[in-house]
Design a protein around this motif. Structure first.
Motif, short mmCIF file in Angstrom:
data_model
loop_
_atom_site.label_atom_id
_atom_site.label_comp_id
_atom_site.label_asym_id
_atom_site.label_seq_id
_atom_site.Cartn_x
_atom_site.Cartn_y
_atom_site.Cartn_z
N SER A 1 -32.47 5.86 -2.31
CA SER A 1 -32.69 4.69 -3.15
C SER A 1 -31.83 4.69 -4.42
N TRP A 2 -31.04 5.75 -4.62
CA TRP A 2 -30.20 5.83 -5.81
C TRP A 2 -28.80 5.33 -5.49
N HIS A 3 -28.30 4.45 -6.34
CA HIS A 3 -26.96 3.90 -6.18
C HIS A 3 -26.04 4.50 -7.24
N LEU A 4 -24.88 5.03 -6.80
CA LEU A 4 -23.91 5.58 -7.75
C LEU A 4 -23.29 4.44 -8.55
N HIS A 5 -23.52 4.46 -9.85
CA HIS A 5 -23.04 3.40 -10.74
C HIS A 5 -21.67 3.73 -11.33
N ARG A 6 -21.53 4.93 -11.88
CA ARG A 6 -20.26 5.36 -12.46
C ARG A 6 -20.12 6.87 -12.24
N ASP A 7 -18.86 7.35 -12.16
CA ASP A 7 -18.63 8.79 -12.12
C ASP A 7 -17.26 9.11 -12.69
N LYS A 8 -17.14 10.34 -13.21
CA LYS A 8 -15.90 10.73 -13.88
C LYS A 8 -15.85 12.25 -13.98
N THR A 9 -14.64 12.79 -14.10
CA THR A 9 -14.43 14.22 -14.35
C THR A 9 -13.59 14.37 -15.60
N ALA A 10 -14.01 15.28 -16.50
CA ALA A 10 -13.26 15.56 -17.72
C ALA A 10 -13.18 17.07 -17.87
N GLY A 11 -12.02 17.65 -17.63
CA GLY A 11 -11.87 19.09 -17.72
C GLY A 11 -12.76 19.81 -16.73
N ALA A 12 -13.63 20.68 -17.23
CA ALA A 12 -14.51 21.47 -16.36
C ALA A 12 -15.79 20.75 -16.00
N VAL A 13 -15.95 19.50 -16.43
CA VAL A 13 -17.21 18.78 -16.27
C VAL A 13 -17.05 17.60 -15.32
N SER A 14 -17.97 17.49 -14.38
CA SER A 14 -18.07 16.31 -13.53
C SER A 14 -19.39 15.63 -13.86
N TYR A 15 -19.35 14.32 -14.08
CA TYR A 15 -20.58 13.63 -14.45
C TYR A 15 -20.66 12.27 -13.78
N ARG A 16 -21.89 11.87 -13.49
CA ARG A 16 -22.10 10.63 -12.74
C ARG A 16 -23.42 9.99 -13.17
N LEU A 17 -23.47 8.68 -13.03
CA LEU A 17 -24.66 7.92 -13.40
C LEU A 17 -25.14 7.14 -12.18
N TYR A 18 -26.42 7.35 -11.83
CA TYR A 18 -27.04 6.65 -10.71
C TYR A 18 -28.05 5.64 -11.23
N ARG A 19 -28.30 4.62 -10.43
CA ARG A 19 -29.35 3.66 -10.75
C ARG A 19 -30.35 3.60 -9.60
#
Length: 209
Positions: free
Chosen positions: A178-196
């Motif tokens: 039921s979660w939809h990937l809204h945004r995602d990005k990688t910056a250096g050693a970090v990967s991050y994403r936002l679900y709705r």
């Protein structure tokens, strides 16, 4: 958050023991924190991007900062107009520091601090959140269990947002259907994403009580 130590060149304030609030009513305020093994506040650049993504959702939101550590994400949310944030960490020193941060900001009524593991806290929770921050120690497979409990117990409000931060090389578990990937990005050693969340609020909450 607490976890394995990883130094990041883009985040010198954290290395210096300072947390800088980057937006909202407390913009520019610096909060000192005592170093601890693996303390890894989300870098300024990542926080700025994340809260740009959340700009339309943050006002009056009820938030949950799991694995909260320094409290960087939850405090930033409160600065930008969130109604309340629950801070959860199993390190007593981290929880004590967040309480002091809230006192320094005259924001004690806006935050609740919980000394507990994420799983234990979620097992007892009884109200849904609008925004959940999941930023656990890297490489310890803690994301999937937290997501599973949030979904199974209906702890997400309708259209809730879930932020997940991992190491760039970590395997990211498949989110609930039921979660939809809204945004995602990688910056250096970090990967991050936002679900709705695309389901209604708290439909399972009392089924296991």
């Amino acid at each position: 958050m607490t976890g394995r130590s990883r130094r990041r060149p883009q985040d010198p304030p954290a290395a210096a023991g300072l947390l800088r609030i980057i937006g909202g009513r407390w913009r520019g305020r610096k909060l000192r924190f005592t170093g601890a093994e693996g303390l890894r506040p989300t870098p300024d650049r990542v926080r700025e991007t994340l809260f740009n993504w959340l700009a339309a959702d943050i006002r009056e939101a009820r938030c949950l900062d799991l694995f909260s550590g320094s409290g960087a994400l939850g405090i930033e949310a409160l600065s930008r107009g969130a109604a309340h944030c629950d801070f959860v960490d199993n390190n007593p020193a981290s929880i004590a520091q967040i309480r002091r941060h809230l006192q320094d900001l005259a924001a004690e009524t806006l935050g609740s601090c919980h000394l507990a593991g994420a799983g234990d806290f979620l097992a007892r929770a009884d109200n849904p959140w609008d925004i959940v921050f999941i930023d656990p120690p890297f490489g310890r497979a803690l994301v999937a269990p937290a997501c599973e409990v949030l979904e199974a117990r209906g702890l997400l409000a309708a259209s809730a947002c879930v932020y997940i931060e991992t190491g760039a090389g970590d395997v990211v578990p498949e989110p609930p259907g039921s979660w939809h990937l809204h945004r995602d990005k990688t910056a250096g050693a970090v990967s991050y994403r936002l679900y709705r969340n695309r389901t209604g609020a708290a439909q399972h909450l009392h089924e296991d009580q």
